[in-house]
Design a protein around this motif. Structure first.
Motif, short mmCIF file in Angstrom:
data_model
loop_
_atom_site.label_atom_id
_atom_site.label_comp_id
_atom_site.label_asym_id
_atom_site.label_seq_id
_atom_site.Cartn_x
_atom_site.Cartn_y
_atom_site.Cartn_z
N HIS A 1 0.86 -1.38 -0.05
CA HIS A 1 -0.17 -0.22 0.01
C HIS A 1 0.77 1.37 -0.01
O HIS A 1 0.56 2.34 -0.70
N ILE A 2 1.90 1.28 0.77
CA ILE A 2 2.81 2.49 0.64
C ILE A 2 3.32 2.90 -0.65
O ILE A 2 3.43 3.88 -1.01
N VAL A 3 3.70 1.61 -1.27
CA VAL A 3 4.52 1.81 -2.65
C VAL A 3 3.44 2.41 -3.71
O VAL A 3 3.62 3.43 -4.52
N LYS A 4 2.16 2.04 -3.65
CA LYS A 4 0.92 2.47 -4.48
C LYS A 4 0.76 3.91 -4.08
O LYS A 4 0.43 4.62 -5.04
N SER A 5 0.68 4.17 -2.69
CA SER A 5 0.07 5.64 -2.36
C SER A 5 1.40 6.58 -2.47
O SER A 5 1.03 7.79 -2.34
N GLY A 6 2.42 6.19 -3.03
CA GLY A 6 3.58 7.14 -2.93
C GLY A 6 4.32 7.52 -1.83
O GLY A 6 4.99 8.67 -1.93
N ILE A 7 4.05 7.24 -0.65
CA ILE A 7 4.58 7.73 0.82
C ILE A 7 5.89 7.35 0.94
O ILE A 7 6.16 7.75 2.18
N GLN A 8 6.51 6.21 0.24
CA GLN A 8 7.74 5.55 0.74
C GLN A 8 8.72 6.79 0.61
O GLN A 8 9.86 6.41 1.12
N THR A 9 8.39 7.89 -0.07
CA THR A 9 9.67 9.01 -0.04
C THR A 9 9.72 9.89 1.33
O THR A 9 10.80 10.45 1.33
N ILE A 10 8.81 9.55 2.30
CA ILE A 10 9.12 10.20 3.24
C ILE A 10 9.83 9.56 4.31
O ILE A 10 9.70 8.20 4.52
N PRO A 11 11.09 10.24 4.52
CA PRO A 11 11.94 9.57 5.50
C PRO A 11 11.44 8.81 7.02
O PRO A 11 12.02 7.63 7.17
N LEU A 12 10.30 9.35 7.48
CA LEU A 12 9.95 8.63 8.72
C LEU A 12 9.35 7.33 8.14
O LEU A 12 9.44 6.44 8.96
N VAL A 13 8.77 7.38 7.04
CA VAL A 13 8.07 6.07 6.67
C VAL A 13 9.18 5.07 6.47
O VAL A 13 9.14 3.61 6.79
N SER A 14 10.18 5.38 5.48
CA SER A 14 11.42 4.58 5.37
C SER A 14 12.01 4.06 6.60
O SER A 14 12.44 2.95 6.77
#
Length: 618
Positions: free
Chosen positions: A70-83
């Motif tokens: 879901h994170i990949v599809k929503s594009g929020i993997q670019t946020i450092p805290l999510v990484s």
């Protein structure tokens, strides 16, 4: 303060771990509709972080993969805290190379992201990678913080690389983090585990604030270096200061008690573990097993093993070696099979323990089986395993096979390997073969004091007194004295120590009277002194007098006149019990009706009714 050292590039970590890095597991094609797509980006982002934390705590890999999709599809993997949360999730799932892939794919790397990947490698026993990524981070002008420094020092401690640890310490001083309690504690722990106890103590004393990690690390350092009194004093200070000690603290102090065979003190600390609910910890459990085993109370070791619900590999290994030392060989085999059936993968210590059990029971076929089994588990035999195999073959009288194994070793034979071979020669009275092996050992150059003594004894037994004298002279030239044979017993809070022919004890007169009276009973039961174990060039009468008052006999006599009849006699000895004393103690147990437990430098002997648990094979 310690002199700063530059941080230098390390060896490529892939050389240490040549296996390919695994890719991330494939994410499901249809990830669940976890969120309302019409909700705000901020709400979606917060929900993701909260869910990742929850899944990480539950160690649910399938749910984590779905959320990653879901994170990949929503594009929020670019946020450092999510990484950061993703890296931490894969780390806690014991997939550090998946953490690395997430890290590599992150377009922006904050200090938190770097902290996560370094911690992932350090926590999963990949220290070289942890240090290498720390170096890359510093080279990229990202300053470490109070979370990153402890991970880096942990990696240095695992590697035993104090030089690299000093470089990390240097950077901590430059950035002002050395006064932070977490960073300072990790540095104390690192120096202690690297054996640099003075540097650890200097760091410990300079800390403005200390926590359980710094206290535990310092206690562990003293325990590791054999400075038992300092460790116990520090532990007492921690308790008086109302420090909430943890399972690592207890484990370190129990290690001191087991090494010094302080049974009564160990029991008191066991009680304290029970009161603080640390008695169920597998780390404390392995230390308790070692304590009771080394103090000759194997029954208590079994009880501790059975009461702890979750057993780590250290507990299985501790119980296996305890069985081996107490001649419970079949039980050691059963434990090894149970460990395998539980899905616990044995390590090099597991195999060392089981080979030790085979060696002291003369089970050559079984020993060869387990030696070959190591390779199926991907474990390459080390010099300790070869020493055990040589010891097994030598004790069994297969000295030609033992010598063949030494000659075929893929690694140079160490002094312990040759020591095992010489022991086999001595047991089977192969004096000439022992002398030839001694010649081979001397060709290697300088040897340890212990092996020098073996060489001297081998030459003396073969009648080559000139070579024996030369070996003893080499010891004197090195300023090394032959280790004095000691035996000791614990009485309440006191430890009574004896040497051969010792007259210094307060009860010496009663002790010698008891031994003389007991000697008469033993002679009527058929005892005849075997003076062949006295290698000095003295007359027979002097040899008889020398062997009659060996340290373990004095200790046993003290126990006979001091302890009540129902109490088992437990004697600890730093050297191997000689053959004549072994025969004598069997008769002592028969004449007195007492259970006598003697621990020498190899194993335990339980004497009862004229028999020994080792079956006269030791």
């Amino acid at each position: 303060m310690l002199r700063p050292l530059p941080i230098t590039p390390l060896q490529d970590p892939t050389e240490q771990y040549p296996h390919p890095s695994p890719s991330l597991p494939p994410v499901p094609k249809h990830s669940p509709n976890l969120f309302n797509h019409h909700s705000s980006f901020e709400l979606n982002y917060r929900n993701v972080c909260n869910l990742l934390l929850s899944i990480t705590r539950s160690r649910s890999l399938p749910k984590g993969l779905q959320l990653h999709a879901h994170i990949v599809k929503s594009g929020i993997q670019t946020i450092p805290l999510v990484s950061h949360h993703l890296i931490n999730f894969y780390s806690k799932s014991q997939l550090p190379f998946c953490s690395r892939q997430v890290f590599d794919e992150a377009p922006r790397k904050s200090a938190t992201t770097w902290s996560s990947i370094i911690s992932a490698f350090a926590q999963n026993e990949f220290p070289w990678q942890a240090v290498e990524y720390f170096r890359r981070m510093v080279s990229g002008c990202v300053l470490p913080d109070d979370h990153i420094f402890p991970s880096a020092t942990k990696a240095c401690a695992i590697l035993g690389r104090c030089d690299v640890g000093r470089s990390v310490h240097s950077l901590a001083v430059k950035t002002g983090f050395d006064v932070d309690v977490f960073v300072g504690s990790s540095l104390v722990d690192m120096y202690a585990k690297c054996g640099e106890v003075r540097d650890a103590r200097q760091m410990f004393d300079e800390m403005p604030e200390r926590n359980v990690v710094s206290w535990s690390g310092m206690i562990y350092g003293y325990a590791q270096m054999g400075e038992d009194e300092e460790a116990l004093v520090l532990f007492k200070q921690a308790l008086l200061g109302d420090l909430d000690v943890n399972d690592f603290t207890f484990s370190s102090v129990l290690r001191v008690c087991s090494n010094s065979t302080l049974l009564e003190l160990g029991k008191q600390i066991h009680g304290l573990c029970f009161k603080t609910n640390y008695d169920s910890s597998s780390f404390v459990g392995s230390s308790l097993i070692s304590l009771y085993s080394k103090c000759g109370v194997i029954e208590e070791a079994y009880q501790v093993f059975g009461e702890i619900p979750v057993k780590n590999l250290g507990m299985w290994n501790a119980m296996t070696i305890a069985c081996a030392q107490h001649s419970h060989t079949q039980k050691a085999f059963q434990l090894f099979k149970q460990m395998e059936s539980c899905g616990m993968k044995p390590n090099f210590i597991s195999f060392l323990s089981i080979l030790y059990a085979c060696s002291h029971a003369g089970l050559v076929r079984e020993g060869e089986y387990y030696f070959e089994l190591m390779k199926k588990y991907g474990i390459e035999p080390g010099h300790q395993h070869y020493s055990s195999m040589v010891d097994l073959l030598g004790r069994a009288g297969k000295l030609d096979d033992a010598l063949s194994l030494v000659n075929k070793m893929p690694i140079p034979p160490t002094q312990s390997v040759w020591g095992a071979f010489l022991t086999g020669c001595r047991i089977h009275n192969k004096t000439e073969l022992a002398a030839l092996a001694a010649d081979r050992v001397l060709e290697l150059g300088s040897v340890s004091s212990g092996l020098q003594v073996l060489l001297s004894n081998a030459y003396a037994a073969a009648g080559r007194y000139e070579e024996a004298a030369k070996a003893r002279k080499m010891l004197r030239d090195q300023g090394v004295k032959k280790e004095t044979g000691l035996s000791w017993v614990e009485e309440g809070n006191r430890v009574h120590t004896f040497t051969s022919g010792d007259q210094s004890h307060a009860k010496a007169k009663e002790i010698y009277q008891k031994l003389d009276k007991l000697g008469e009973e033993m002679e009527r039961a058929g005892y005849v002194a075997d003076t062949s174990f006295v290698l000095q060039e003295v007359d027979r009468e002097e040899k008889n007098r020398t062997i009659r008052y060996h340290s373990e006999r004095l200790a046993i006599a003290f126990c006979l006149i001091t302890f009540p009849p129902e109490r088992p006699i437990r004697v600890m000895k730093n050297l191997r019990v000689c053959g004549d004393c072994h025969s004598a103690i069997k008769l002592m147990s028969k004449c007195t009706g007492r259970a006598i437990i003697v621990r020498d430098n190899n194993r335990f002997h339980r004497f009862e009714d004229g028999k020994c648990s080792c079956g006269d094979y030791w």
